[in-house]
Scaffold this motif. Structure first.
Motif, mmCIF file in Angstrom:
data_model
loop_
_atom_site.group_PDB
_atom_site.id
_atom_site.type_symbol
_atom_site.label_atom_id
_atom_site.label_comp_id
_atom_site.label_asym_id
_atom_site.label_seq_id
_atom_site.Cartn_x
_atom_site.Cartn_y
_atom_site.Cartn_z
ATOM 1 N N ALA A 1 0.805 -1.223 0.000
ATOM 2 C CA ALA A 1 0.000 0.000 0.000
ATOM 3 C C ALA A 1 0.832 1.265 0.000
ATOM 4 N N ILE A 2 2.035 1.194 0.554
ATOM 5 C CA ILE A 2 2.831 2.423 0.681
ATOM 6 C C ILE A 2 4.175 2.238 -0.028
ATOM 7 N N THR A 3 4.512 3.207 -0.855
ATOM 8 C CA THR A 3 5.821 3.161 -1.514
ATOM 9 C C THR A 3 6.452 4.544 -1.459
ATOM 10 N N LEU A 4 7.768 4.565 -1.592
ATOM 11 C CA LEU A 4 8.483 5.840 -1.671
ATOM 12 C C LEU A 4 8.771 6.104 -3.141
ATOM 13 N N GLU A 5 8.360 7.251 -3.616
ATOM 14 C CA GLU A 5 8.413 7.532 -5.058
ATOM 15 C C GLU A 5 9.407 8.639 -5.376
ATOM 16 N N HIS A 6 9.310 9.157 -6.576
ATOM 17 C CA HIS A 6 10.340 10.092 -7.053
ATOM 18 C C HIS A 6 10.088 11.558 -6.709
ATOM 19 N N GLN A 7 9.064 11.849 -5.927
ATOM 20 C CA GLN A 7 8.801 13.256 -5.572
ATOM 21 C C GLN A 7 9.818 13.710 -4.523
ATOM 22 N N TYR A 8 10.731 14.568 -4.920
ATOM 23 C CA TYR A 8 11.749 15.046 -3.974
ATOM 24 C C TYR A 8 11.655 16.552 -3.738
ATOM 25 N N LYS A 9 10.719 17.217 -4.393
ATOM 26 C CA LYS A 9 10.617 18.672 -4.191
ATOM 27 C C LYS A 9 9.790 18.928 -2.938
ATOM 28 N N LEU A 10 10.439 18.788 -1.807
ATOM 29 C CA LEU A 10 9.753 18.856 -0.522
ATOM 30 C C LEU A 10 10.355 19.997 0.282
ATOM 31 N N ALA A 11 9.734 21.136 0.229
ATOM 32 C CA ALA A 11 10.253 22.270 0.984
ATOM 33 C C ALA A 11 9.102 23.189 1.339
ATOM 34 N N SER A 12 9.212 23.849 2.476
ATOM 35 C CA SER A 12 8.188 24.805 2.871
ATOM 36 C C SER A 12 8.764 25.731 3.934
ATOM 37 N N TYR A 13 8.191 26.915 4.046
ATOM 38 C CA TYR A 13 8.584 27.816 5.125
ATOM 39 C C TYR A 13 7.922 27.402 6.422
ATOM 40 N N TYR A 14 6.892 26.532 6.316
ATOM 41 C CA TYR A 14 6.085 26.203 7.494
ATOM 42 C C TYR A 14 6.199 24.708 7.807
ATOM 43 N N PRO A 15 6.676 24.361 9.007
ATOM 44 C CA PRO A 15 6.864 22.945 9.344
ATOM 45 C C PRO A 15 5.578 22.136 9.213
ATOM 46 N N GLU A 16 4.422 22.767 9.513
ATOM 47 C CA GLU A 16 3.175 21.987 9.456
ATOM 48 C C GLU A 16 2.860 21.519 8.028
ATOM 49 N N ASP A 17 3.386 22.224 7.019
ATOM 50 C CA ASP A 17 3.177 21.791 5.628
ATOM 51 C C ASP A 17 3.872 20.471 5.345
ATOM 52 N N MET A 18 4.852 20.146 6.166
ATOM 53 C CA MET A 18 5.635 18.947 5.894
ATOM 54 C C MET A 18 5.015 17.692 6.503
ATOM 55 N N VAL A 19 3.904 17.856 7.182
ATOM 56 C CA VAL A 19 3.145 16.671 7.604
ATOM 57 C C VAL A 19 2.132 16.404 6.497
ATOM 58 N N TYR A 20 2.383 15.366 5.727
ATOM 59 C CA TYR A 20 1.507 15.030 4.600
ATOM 60 C C TYR A 20 0.372 14.136 5.093
#
Ligand code: SF4
Ligand code: SF4
Length: 213
Positions: A111-130
């Protein structure tokens, strides 16, 4: 002109005409290896049901405590996954995640895989909880993601030496074998030079001899 300047100029001249190792990101992007581990994706089956059955195995395997799940029972009226339960809440904190892939390896349903999306950045830490809504494949899509590339065996040049099998580590006899432990058949244990440090190993080695029929 000092010798250092001549040395510097020589280095510059040596590299003129060589292909640069850098790229002009973001206009250009690198081609990623198939097993690259980027942001997680949650997958569906062809019939639209979610693969995740809310078993918590991925969260349990995660060394960074980066996955938070709340599971809910499926009902006849509302079936979300193929199992008894589904993940009502599925969050991944990408600020904690170390992209090790243990969650993918632990998942019994792919059900869960790690994929090629690496553009992970934000000014706000809460944005990084997907959240699940961001991680789940859209309806009508059903892929198995990078699981496909992990099913194939690793390329020969990527295979890592396993001392327990080869009894050699970094070109020398593996330490467990060297002191007579493991499954390496030797006539007598080869101990290190420091008597004090070797005490435990001696005890283990003699216990092993006692236990052998
Ligand atoms: S990749 Fe590793 S650290 Fe990240 S969520 Fe999965 S198990 Fe946790
Ligand atoms: S993603 Fe896989 S391991 Fe994690 S809760 Fe869902 S089914 Fe279980």
């Amino acid at each position: 002109m000092s010798f250092d300047i001549i040395k510097g100029m020589a280095t510059t001249l040596k590299n003129i005409g060589k292909k640069p190792t850098t790229i002009s990101y973001p206009e250009q992007e690198r081609e990623l290896p198939p097993r690259f581990r980027g942001r997680h994706v949650l997958h569906r089956y062809e019939n639209g049901l979610e693969r995740c059955v809310g078993c918590y195995l991925c969260a349990g395997a995660c060394p960074a405590d980066a996955i938070y799940i709340e599971a809910e029972e499926n009902t006849e009226e509302q079936r979300v996954s193929a199992g008894e339960r589904y993940a009502k809440v599925f969050d991944v904190n990408l600020l904690r995640c170390i992209f090790c892939g243990y969650c993918q390896a632990a998942c019994p349903t792919g059900a869960i895989t790690l994929e090629h999306q690496y553009k992970l950045a934000s000014y706000y830490p809460e944005d990084m909880v997907y959240h699940k809504e961001q991680l789940l494949e859209p309806e009508g899509q059903a892929t198995s993601g990078s699981n496909d590339s992990w099913f194939e065996s690793a390329p020969a040049d990527a295979v890592q030496p396993v001392p327990q099998e080869s009894h050699v580590f970094d070109g020398s006899q593996a330490s467990a074998a060297a002191v007579g432990l493991g499954d390496y058949p030797i006539e007598e244990p080869i101990l290190l030079v420091n008597d004090e440090q070797d005490e435990d190993r001696r005890k283990l080695a003699s216990r092993k001899d006692e236990l052998q029929p």
